[in-house]
Design a protein around this motif. Structure first.
Motif, PDB file in Angstrom:
ATOM      1  N   THR A 131       0.855  -1.186   0.000  1.00 34.30           N
ATOM      2  CA  THR A 131       0.000   0.000   0.000  1.00 34.30           C
ATOM      3  C   THR A 131       0.887   1.231   0.000  1.00 34.30           C
ATOM      4  O   THR A 131       1.999   1.196   0.529  1.00 34.30           O
ATOM      5  CB  THR A 131      -0.904  -0.004   1.251  1.00 34.30           C
ATOM      6  OG1 THR A 131      -1.793  -1.106   1.158  1.00 34.30           O
ATOM      7  CG2 THR A 131      -1.718   1.270   1.385  1.00 34.30           C
ATOM      8  N   GLU A 180      10.257  -2.301   9.906  1.00 39.58           N
ATOM      9  CA  GLU A 180      10.706  -1.084   9.237  1.00 39.58           C
ATOM     10  C   GLU A 180      10.785   0.035  10.268  1.00 39.58           C
ATOM     11  O   GLU A 180      10.023   0.064  11.239  1.00 39.58           O
ATOM     12  CB  GLU A 180       9.765  -0.670   8.094  1.00 39.58           C
ATOM     13  CG  GLU A 180      10.317   0.570   7.390  1.00 39.58           C
ATOM     14  CD  GLU A 180       9.686   0.941   6.058  1.00 39.58           C
ATOM     15  OE1 GLU A 180      10.411   1.466   5.220  1.00 39.58           O
ATOM     16  OE2 GLU A 180       8.504   0.725   5.854  1.00 39.58           O
ATOM     17  N   SER A 231      -7.739  -5.897   6.000  1.00 36.43           N
ATOM     18  CA  SER A 231      -8.246  -4.963   4.990  1.00 36.43           C
ATOM     19  C   SER A 231      -9.024  -5.613   3.860  1.00 36.43           C
ATOM     20  O   SER A 231      -9.793  -4.939   3.182  1.00 36.43           O
ATOM     21  CB  SER A 231      -7.085  -4.166   4.374  1.00 36.43           C
ATOM     22  OG  SER A 231      -6.318  -3.573   5.379  1.00 36.43           O
ATOM     23  N   ASN A 278      -2.063  -4.408   5.579  1.00 38.21           N
ATOM     24  CA  ASN A 278      -2.563  -5.332   6.600  1.00 38.21           C
ATOM     25  C   ASN A 278      -3.672  -6.157   5.966  1.00 38.21           C
ATOM     26  O   ASN A 278      -4.856  -5.945   6.219  1.00 38.21           O
ATOM     27  CB  ASN A 278      -3.060  -4.541   7.806  1.00 38.21           C
ATOM     28  CG  ASN A 278      -3.416  -5.439   8.975  1.00 38.21           C
ATOM     29  OD1 ASN A 278      -3.245  -6.660   8.920  1.00 38.21           O
ATOM     30  ND2 ASN A 278      -3.924  -4.844  10.027  1.00 38.21           N
ATOM     31  N   ARG A 307     -15.390   5.088   8.137  1.00 38.11           N
ATOM     32  CA  ARG A 307     -14.254   5.556   8.924  1.00 38.11           C
ATOM     33  C   ARG A 307     -14.648   6.142  10.269  1.00 38.11           C
ATOM     34  O   ARG A 307     -15.741   6.649  10.444  1.00 38.11           O
ATOM     35  CB  ARG A 307     -13.526   6.675   8.172  1.00 38.11           C
ATOM     36  CG  ARG A 307     -13.037   6.308   6.811  1.00 38.11           C
ATOM     37  CD  ARG A 307     -11.746   5.538   6.900  1.00 38.11           C
ATOM     38  NE  ARG A 307     -11.300   5.135   5.582  1.00 38.11           N
ATOM     39  CZ  ARG A 307     -11.680   3.999   5.014  1.00 38.11           C
ATOM     40  NH1 ARG A 307     -12.482   3.177   5.637  1.00 38.11           N
ATOM     41  NH2 ARG A 307     -11.246   3.683   3.814  1.00 38.11           N
ATOM     42  N   ARG A 360      12.765   7.893   9.581  1.00 38.83           N
ATOM     43  CA  ARG A 360      13.321   7.596   8.258  1.00 38.83           C
ATOM     44  C   ARG A 360      13.589   8.854   7.454  1.00 38.83           C
ATOM     45  O   ARG A 360      12.868   9.836   7.567  1.00 38.83           O
ATOM     46  CB  ARG A 360      12.313   6.790   7.417  1.00 38.83           C
ATOM     47  CG  ARG A 360      12.006   5.417   7.868  1.00 38.83           C
ATOM     48  CD  ARG A 360      11.269   4.674   6.758  1.00 38.83           C
ATOM     49  NE  ARG A 360      10.113   5.375   6.283  1.00 38.83           N
ATOM     50  CZ  ARG A 360       8.850   5.036   6.575  1.00 38.83           C
ATOM     51  NH1 ARG A 360       8.611   4.000   7.338  1.00 38.83           N
ATOM     52  NH2 ARG A 360       7.852   5.739   6.089  1.00 38.83           N
ATOM     53  N   HIS A 386      -7.899   3.038   9.180  1.00 38.49           N
ATOM     54  CA  HIS A 386      -8.098   1.650   8.806  1.00 38.49           C
ATOM     55  C   HIS A 386      -7.971   0.696   9.989  1.00 38.49           C
ATOM     56  O   HIS A 386      -8.462   0.986  11.060  1.00 38.49           O
ATOM     57  CB  HIS A 386      -7.110   1.255   7.694  1.00 38.49           C
ATOM     58  CG  HIS A 386      -7.200   2.137   6.506  1.00 38.49           C
ATOM     59  ND1 HIS A 386      -8.351   2.262   5.781  1.00 38.49           N
ATOM     60  CD2 HIS A 386      -6.301   2.951   5.932  1.00 38.49           C
ATOM     61  CE1 HIS A 386      -8.146   3.109   4.794  1.00 38.49           C
ATOM     62  NE2 HIS A 386      -6.920   3.554   4.867  1.00 38.49           N
ATOM     63  N   ASP A 438       6.611  -4.504   8.373  1.00 37.85           N
ATOM     64  CA  ASP A 438       5.621  -3.641   9.034  1.00 37.85           C
ATOM     65  C   ASP A 438       6.314  -2.908  10.163  1.00 37.85           C
ATOM     66  O   ASP A 438       7.529  -3.040  10.369  1.00 37.85           O
ATOM     67  CB  ASP A 438       4.437  -4.496   9.550  1.00 37.85           C
ATOM     68  CG  ASP A 438       3.134  -3.710   9.614  1.00 37.85           C
ATOM     69  OD1 ASP A 438       3.091  -2.695  10.319  1.00 37.85           O
ATOM     70  OD2 ASP A 438       2.152  -4.120   8.955  1.00 37.85           O
ATOM     71  N   LEU A 443      -9.367  -2.147  -2.992  1.00 35.07           N
ATOM     72  CA  LEU A 443     -10.100  -2.171  -1.725  1.00 35.07           C
ATOM     73  C   LEU A 443     -10.595  -0.770  -1.428  1.00 35.07           C
ATOM     74  O   LEU A 443     -11.234  -0.524  -0.412  1.00 35.07           O
ATOM     75  CB  LEU A 443      -9.178  -2.623  -0.590  1.00 35.07           C
ATOM     76  CG  LEU A 443      -8.438  -3.932  -0.824  1.00 35.07           C
ATOM     77  CD1 LEU A 443      -7.369  -4.122   0.241  1.00 35.07           C
ATOM     78  CD2 LEU A 443      -9.421  -5.087  -0.811  1.00 35.07           C
ATOM     79  N   VAL A 499     -19.743  -0.158   6.257  1.00 33.79           N
ATOM     80  CA  VAL A 499     -18.348   0.086   6.579  1.00 33.79           C
ATOM     81  C   VAL A 499     -18.151   1.590   6.572  1.00 33.79           C
ATOM     82  O   VAL A 499     -18.785   2.276   5.784  1.00 33.79           O
ATOM     83  CB  VAL A 499     -17.490  -0.578   5.486  1.00 33.79           C
ATOM     84  CG1 VAL A 499     -16.046  -0.135   5.579  1.00 33.79           C
ATOM     85  CG2 VAL A 499     -17.609  -2.086   5.570  1.00 33.79           C
ATOM     86  N   ASP A 512     -14.758  -6.346  11.290  1.00 36.14           N
ATOM     87  CA  ASP A 512     -15.687  -6.294  10.153  1.00 36.14           C
ATOM     88  C   ASP A 512     -15.194  -7.120   8.972  1.00 36.14           C
ATOM     89  O   ASP A 512     -15.992  -7.702   8.240  1.00 36.14           O
ATOM     90  CB  ASP A 512     -15.977  -4.842   9.752  1.00 36.14           C
ATOM     91  CG  ASP A 512     -14.717  -4.055   9.435  1.00 36.14           C
ATOM     92  OD1 ASP A 512     -13.615  -4.583   9.655  1.00 36.14           O
ATOM     93  OD2 ASP A 512     -14.842  -2.906   8.965  1.00 36.14           O
TER      94      ASP A 512
END
Ligand SMILES: Nc1nc2c(c(=O)[nH]1)N[C@H]1C(S)=C(S)[C@@H](COP(=O)(O)OP(=O)(O)OC[C@H]3O[C@@H](n4cnc5c(=O)[nH]c(N)nc54)[C@H](O)[C@@H]3O)O[C@H]1N2
Ligand SMILES: Nc1nc2c(c(=O)[nH]1)N[C@H]1C(S)=C(S)[C@@H](COP(=O)(O)OP(=O)(O)OC[C@H]3O[C@@H](n4cnc5c(=O)[nH]c(N)nc54)[C@H](O)[C@@H]3O)O[C@H]1N2
Ligand code: SF4
Ligand code: SF4
Ligand code: SF4
Ligand code: SF4
Ligand code: SF4
Ligand SMILES: [Mo]
Lengths: 184, 381, 733
Positions: C157, C476, C439, C435, C617, C482, C623, C460, C184, C615, C706
């Protein structure tokens, strides 16, 4: 600060209850984790009406920096102090943890901070304000619900807002003279 | 007395109290190790819990004892004279244990000692409360000293000042709550006066128990003098209780009439909400109804009956304190508070809080029991 | 941006402490922090290190808002918004502020881990990077040998600015099977608008007078700057019409809210078009000049009257008619806001086509307050020569949708084919910043697919459910630790953002470029050569045509060219469609046998005694993976099932009681929230709870997932998931 009267003016019509202010405050002021520990919050007012005719407003809130602060009146050791600019704050070293101020504050603005072992609350981010910056919650707010400034200065944004719009304060009948002022 | 020491009921009494003290110590240790927030159920919305209620209960008892004992050596009601030392000792102990209870609620009792002196806030009812009760404690000790030494003039003087201090300190305790405009259930001039009246009930009730059990432990039949005393005390108690009933009723009616905001919700919480059982069973039935019935009825106004009435009202009064402290905080001060049940905040004491309450009361009783054994408390009359 | 106080301060400090090319001199030792975190999970301050402010970009969601990290004594104390960052209007949301708890999180991944127990059992052993990467390379090579290079799939992603290194790895390793988030998320949107305009334009929310927002919850699903601009307090000049089966925070802010029957938005739009055309309220000149196929649209929408639509949508006909009139009257400063996530129903592409057409006929294209094509600031691409491999088959999901993006694929279709091993087996999974267990709809199927893998490696920052189900987990460095390449963010006011390390990476976490380079070394020199550059070189190459970009980034944390929008840049120019015009009628679709004009199709109604699962937010979570953030957890410790008061009453269910929710593919248990805020035929739960991973200590065993309930339906044109076509039973738990 001398000759200043700090206040936050809020336009709640713009508040989307995103809680950025709450998290910003926790991070900025090292408020301990825990759902009871916070200096500010967003009140989700009761849903008005019935499905499908609904309405809801959100009221971001924190210590009102009362002009007549009951918390300071009741504090036995003067641990709760009022600065010249109206900012009400707690001197942690003097706080005996009697929690009297918590029962005296009509806004539930205070909580007991286990880490500093004293009652804690919003300080208007004095450390930022005195360094010429904005309070964390004001700065981070996505929709700029909150405006911080000096009411003694007629050219400040807060003063201008209050001349332009009618406003109200919370629990006016308590006589606390709050300085969190809500535009209606 | 040696005989007494070996009586099983006495051993049981001391044993139970000792266990109570240990429970209290464990509770205290738990607080010291884990911190308040981990072991107490008080919250940001309900910052004052059962420890404050216990403190109030104990200092009200202390005041009551002082007031009732002063009937004897201050106001010259002779019948009351003989309870003087005991009442004063117990007044001191209840006060100290009350301080203990609030000390466990405060997070910095030591800081308190320092800053109430170097940074006093004269507009703070709690500052006055600390100061007045401090003074009151000193006076009580002096009074006891004079009583023990048999110096009646001194005792009288101390008793007199002590009486004034008790009234001042105690009405001020009412003011600690009554001056909070933010808490409509408490706010007003009602509480200071109410606290004095209920102190009289507390004091009378405890005196009745002291007198009764002291005689019980001797194993001898109660002398007439004491029987008479118990009868008088019973009548007096009945009067105090009836005045208290009057106060309770007048606390409720303005709380309901016209639905005063927040006060109404708190009153309803007491009458039919989460505190209703406490109110109806403990406050009304045990605290008021049973004692009043026992005391008004000539047949039951025996020493035993007066003692039972005292015991019953003491238990009831504990719940009066608890309900008063909690009810004042049950109504949320802002909209949108999460986790309300029936529109109210919730509080129930944690195990640790209860342990400390048990500890405080047990310590008080145990110390009194010890004092009773070690000090010559019989009246010299 | 009026908030200059910060800018001055931070600029001075920033320049004062950073001298070298890019990286701000790293201050302070992290050992104290590290030890404290390792032993107690809490972080203490390391003494004696300096204080500095570092410009960077938020990494908590797609928006990448500008951040100034306040670093005190070697520890990030606070993340403040960068007032210069015009895209985010100088704000940081709750998640942005919670970023400090990402880096200082006891649950974060600290070292490479190799699975020792059974897959999904959660037994791990700490490994060195060498050992872990050796193992990854060995498995990749073995699978390639056994099943061809297409046997290793690469799931990822966007968001880290380093995803392209992962995609480069896929390409250079030789697998066509990359699968990204768009199917998605927004692929039907891109498809629908792309087919109409040749691009997916941005609605000029700030300047629009009339906004119809449907299926996009901008007060909670935050998209900068739209979320902010939609609330511009302008004395009520702006009107917001909001269609959503739930009373969201956007509904609370809208002028009108309609709890539309889910899946019927197309009827609403077609009826609006019907009214606007039949009443002659469309932009005639514009339509003539700029569009093709309007003549076919006129008869096409004839049957779609407001009265007809009222029955479908449950929105009164007179409201539809009035809204259509108001909308046309406000044109061109009126927008039908297309939203972002479009993984709703199996006709989603056609729905988005209809939105595009509705906008087109009122002539709001490329004008103030209308639909404005994005601009983008050019950065020089990093070129490499991918090795050539013989005998690598095509994408496994090829042909599974009418239009498939070569890099993105179609998640659900791909998963189905992998499960069937058709036309070939895929036995290895490389996962970067995705993920997938949480997801992709139908969790059981994802787990089944993972079960049949020979090898799974996840990169991850936390022990996500996906990492939990992997064989090797690589940590990571977080976005605050970073140096990331520059990223060009397109929009009406495009910007370039970047990330700098605010503190050194904690523990043994490494940036993705380092991971890819060290993996590449193990995959042979040909692959390794394509990664033969440093981050510094990479960045300088990106700005080689315009060094000012980097200067701006260093001095103010953002680069932009303009602060006021320019409109009409496409005037007189060909659009990127076949005809060069706005294609109301799509000949391209006709050729593929698809409806050239959006035709209404009815979706299955909610069966009796069931509910449609929705669904959506929450403003405080991103997410599936921020619910474990300590700050956000304080606000919402578990999810609840929203159920309408009437429905709850009918079923005798109480607020706060635990209920079981069951769909055809899975079930879950969670607390019931009885509320007026949802249609009586729908239920809703927040995403991100009910995790499998015990490595998310705050939320493990809390709430329901979900993704475990949602059925894996697919939109056939774009290959996008259709997430709102699942019916569930609710019963007391
Ligand atoms: N806070 C936060 N913000 C985010 C994200 C995040 O995770 N957290 N993610 C970002 C990403 S990747 C994306 S794609 C975007 C997504 O942004 P949005 O597209 O706005 O996404 P959702 O919240 O999924 O909004 C969908 C809304 O549609 C409603 N809905 C469901 N069915 C129907 C229907 O049939 N018709 C209509 N009209 N409405 C329906 C749902 O109730 C829900 O409120 O958000 C971005 N912003
Ligand atoms: N049920 C349901 N499913 C959905 C949606 C929904 O609303 N409901 N929304 C859909 C949409 S719109 C989208 S865009 C997708 C998004 O789905 P995903 O692409 O899976 O996105 P996230 O859930 O945010 O997961 C991102 C993963 O990356 C990890 N991560 C975060 N930062 C870093 C980093 O710096 N480096 C690395 N290596 N890893 C990092 C996180 O820990 C997390 O495991 O989900 C889709 N799926
Ligand atoms: S940050 Fe602003 S919009 Fe968000 S909840 Fe706080 S006041 Fe409301
Ligand atoms: S809001 Fe409460 S804490 Fe703040 S000044 Fe007023 S009384 Fe004191
Ligand atoms: S808790 Fe602290 S600040 Fe509050 S009244 Fe007591 S001493 Fe003062
Ligand atoms: S002004 Fe500062 S201390 Fe007060 S609520 Fe806002 S962020 Fe917190
Ligand atoms: S919207 Fe919030 S989470 Fe997303 S990038 Fe901006 S601050 Fe970060
Ligand atoms: Mo998305």
């Amino acid at each position: 600060m001398k000759n200043k009267r700090f206040a936050i003016v809020l336009d709640t019509r713009r508040c989307i209850d995103c809680k950025a202010c709450t998290v910003a405050c926790k991070a900025e002021n090292d408020v301990p984790l825990g759902s009871e520990n916070y200096r500010n919050w967003v009140g989700e007012e009761k849903l008005r009406g019935q499905y499908p005719n609904l309405g809801q407003s959100f009221t971001p809130c924190q210590c009102q920096h009362c002009g007549n602060p009951p918390c300071a009146h009741v504090c036995p050791t003067k641990a709760t102090e009022v600065n010249q600019d109206g900012i009400v704050h707690v001197v942690a070293d003097k706080c005996i943890g009697c929690k009297y101020c918590m029962t005296a504050c009509p806004y539930n603005a205070r909580y007991y901070n286990e880490e500093i072992e004293a009652v804690d609350k919003c300080t208007f981010c004095t450390h930022r304000v005195y360094a010429g910056r904005e309070p964390a919650c004001v700065e981070t707010c996505p929709t700029k619900v909150r405006v911080f400034g000096d009411l003694n200065d007629p050219s400040s944004e807060v003063s201008k807002l209050l001349t332009k719009y009618p406003s109200r304060v919370l629990k006016e009948s308590q006589g606390t003279k709050p300085y969190l002022i809500y535009i209606i | 007395m040696t005989l007494l020491k070996h009586r099983p009921s006495f051993k049981l009494w001391v044993g139970v109290l000792a266990i109570g003290v240990v429970v209290g110590i464990v509770g205290t240790g738990n607080v010291l190790l884990n911190g308040h927030s981990a072991v107490y159920n008080v919250t940001r919305e309900i910052p004052w819990g059962i420890l404050i209620a216990t403190y109030v209960f104990l200092v009200v008892s202390s005041t009551g004892l002082c007031l009732v004992s002063s009937l004897g050596h201050v106001f010259g009601i002779e019948k009351f004279d003989f309870i003087g030392k005991r009442a004063i000792i117990l007044a001191i102990l209840t006060l100290l244990c009350g301080f203990g209870a609030i000390g466990m609620e405060l997070t910095h009792p030591i800081r308190m000692g320092l800053y109430t002196i170097i940074s006093p806030n004269f507009s703070s009812p709690i500052w006055w409360m600390g100061t007045l009760y401090g003074l009151y404690l000193v006076l009580l000790c002096a009074e006891l000293f004079f009583l023990m030494k048999g110096m009646h003039k001194g005792a009288f003087a101390m008793g007199m000042i002590g009486f004034i201090a008790a009234i001042t300190a105690h009405s001020n305790l009412g003011a600690v709550f009554g001056l909070l405009e933010a808490r409509p259930y408490w706010h007003g001039s009602f509480l200071p006066i109410y606290f004095i009246v209920s102190a009289l009930v507390s004091g009378g009730a405890i005196v009745s128990m002291i007198v009764y059990f002291n005689h019980k432990t001797t194993g001898e039949p109660m002398p007439q003098k004491y029987e008479d005393f118990m009868g008088t005390l019973g009548k007096l108690q009945a009067l105090f209780l009836l005045i208290l009933v009057f106060f309770v009723v007048w606390k409720i009616i303005p709380g309901l009439y016209g639905h005063p905001p927040e006060k109404y919700e708190a009153t309803v919480a007491v009458l039919s909400g989460p505190l209703a059982f406490n109110f109806w069973f403990f406050e009304v039935l045990l605290g008021l109804a049973i004692p009043v019935i026992l005391l008004l009825n000539k047949k039951t106004r025996t020493p035993y009956g007066v003692m039972m009435a005292g015991l019953s009202s003491t238990v009831g009064i504990f719940f009066m304190r608890y309900d008063l402290v909690i009810a004042g905080q049950l109504v949320s001060m802002r909209e949108g508070t999460a986790d309300l049940v029936g529109g109210l905040l919730q509080y129930s004491p944690s195990v640790t809080e209860i342990a400390i309450v048990i500890g405080a009361i047990s310590t008080c009783l145990l110390l009194y029991t010890i004092a009773e054994r070690l000090l010559p408390l019989e009246s010299d009359h | 941006m009026a908030r200059l106080i910060d800018k001055k301060l931070s600029r001075r400090r920033f320049l004062g402490t950073s001298s070298c090319a890019l990286a701000v001199a790293t201050v302070g030792s992290q050992t104290t922090v590290l030890k404290a975190l390792a032993s107690s999970g809490k972080v203490t301050t390391s003494k004696g290190a300096g204080t500095k402010d570092v410009f960077t970009a938020c990494g908590m969601c797609v928006n990448k808002c500008g951040v100034i990290a306040r670093v005190r004594d070697g520890r990030i104390h606070k993340l403040d918004p960068n007032p210069e960052f015009i895209k985010s209007r100088g704000m940081l949301c709750a998640r942005g502020n919670a970023g400090v708890k990402v880096i200082y999180d006891a649950d974060r991944l600290k070292y490479p881990l190799i699975r020792v127990g059974k897959r999904g059992e959660g037994k791990w052993r700490r490994a060195s990077w060498d050992e872990a990467l050796d193992l990854v390379a060995k498995n990749m090579n073995e699978i390639a040998e056994k099943y061809t290079r297409a046997g290793v799939m690469f799931a990822s992603t966007e968001g880290t600015f380093q995803e392209h290194f992962f995609l480069q790895m896929a390409e250079c390793f030789g697998s066509p099977n990359t699968v990204r988030h768009p199917t998605l998320c927004l692929s039907s949107n891109i498809q629908g608008f792309g087919a109409t305009y040749g691009t997916n334009p941005t609605p000029d929310v700030l300047n629009a007078d009339y906004i119809i927002m449907a299926g996009a919850n901008r007060s909670e699903a935050l998209i900068t700057p739209d979320s902010i601009d939609q609330l511009k307090g302008d004395g009520g000049r702006r009107k917001l019409i909001y269609l959503d089966p739930r009373f969201t925070k956007t509904a609370a802010k809208a002028d009108e809210w309609y709890p539309i029957k889910p899946g019927t938005d197309l009827a609403f739009i077609l009826a609006m078009i019907n009214v606007i055309i039949s009443e002659g309220r469309y932009a005639k000149e514009f339509v003539e000049e700029m569009t093709v196929g309007f003549d076919k649209l006129v008869p096409h929408v004839k049957p779609y009257t407001p009265e007809w639509a009222a029955k479908e949508t449950e929105i009164p006909a007179e409201d539809i008619r009035r809204i259509a009139r108001e909308f046309a009257a406000a044109a061109p400063k009126a927008i039908y806001y297309q939203g972002r996530r479009s993984s709703f129903f199996t006709n989603d592409t056609q729905l988005r086509r209809a939105m595009a057409i509705l906008n087109a006929i009122i002539g709001n294209w490329d004008t103030e307050g209308g639909m404005v094509p994005n601009s983008k600031i050019k950065l020089v691409k990093h070129d490499y020569l991918a090795p050539w491999y013989d005998d690598v088959p095509e994408r496994i999901d090829k042909g599974s949708a009418a239009f498939l993006s070569e890099k993105d694929g179609s998640w659900i279709n791909l998963r189905n084919r992998v499960l069937e091993a058709k036309p070939y087996p895929v036995k290895g999974m490389m996962i970067y910043k995705q993920n997938v267990v949480m997801s992709v709809p139908n969790r059981a199927k994802t787990l089944k697919m993972m079960d049949q893998m020979d090898f799974i490696c996840t990169i991850d920052i936390v022990m996500s459910d996906t990492a939990w189900y992997s064989d090797v987990v690589l940590p990571e460095a977080t976005y605050l630790e970073r140096q990331d390449p520059l990223e060009s963010l397109s929009g009406i006011l495009p910007v370039v953002a970047f990330r700098q390390p605010c503190v050194e990476p904690l523990f043994e976490s490494k940036p993705n470029l380092w991971i890819m380079q060290n993996l590449a070394k193990r995959l042979g020199s040909e692959v390794a050569e394509t990664f033969d550059f440093t981050m510094d070189e990479h960045i300088h190459h990106q700005v080689s045509k315009n060094p000012q970009i980097l200067k701006d980034l260093k001095s103010k944390g953002v680069h932009y060219m303009k602060v006021l929008p320019t409109y009409g840049l496409t005037k007189g120019k060909r659009l990127k469609t076949k005809t060069g015009k706005i294609e109301i009628y799509s000949a391209n679709y006709a050729k593929k046998g698809l409806d050239p004009l959006p035709t209404y199709t009815k979706h299955e109604d909610v069966p009796a005694n069931k509910f449609r699962l929705l669904v959506g937010r929450s403003a405080i979570f991103t997410h599936g993976t921020t619910a474990n953030n300590a700050y956000l957890h304080d606000i919402m410790p578990e999810n609840t099932l929203w159920l309408n008061t009437l429905s709850a009453k009918k079923m005798g269910l109480r607020d706060g009681q635990r209920v079981k929710v069951k769909s055809r593919v899975g079930e879950g248990t969670l607390k019931l929230e009885v509320t007026e805020k949802i249609r009586p035929d729908c239920v809703y739960m927040a995403h991100g709870f009910g995790v499998i991973s015990k490595g998310q200590s705050l939320i493990f065993d809390r709430g329901a997932c979900d993704a475990a309930l949602i059925e894996d339906k697919v939109e056939p044109i774009s290959g996008n998931a259709a997430m709102h076509q699942t019916f569930v039973e609710v019963s007391p738990a």
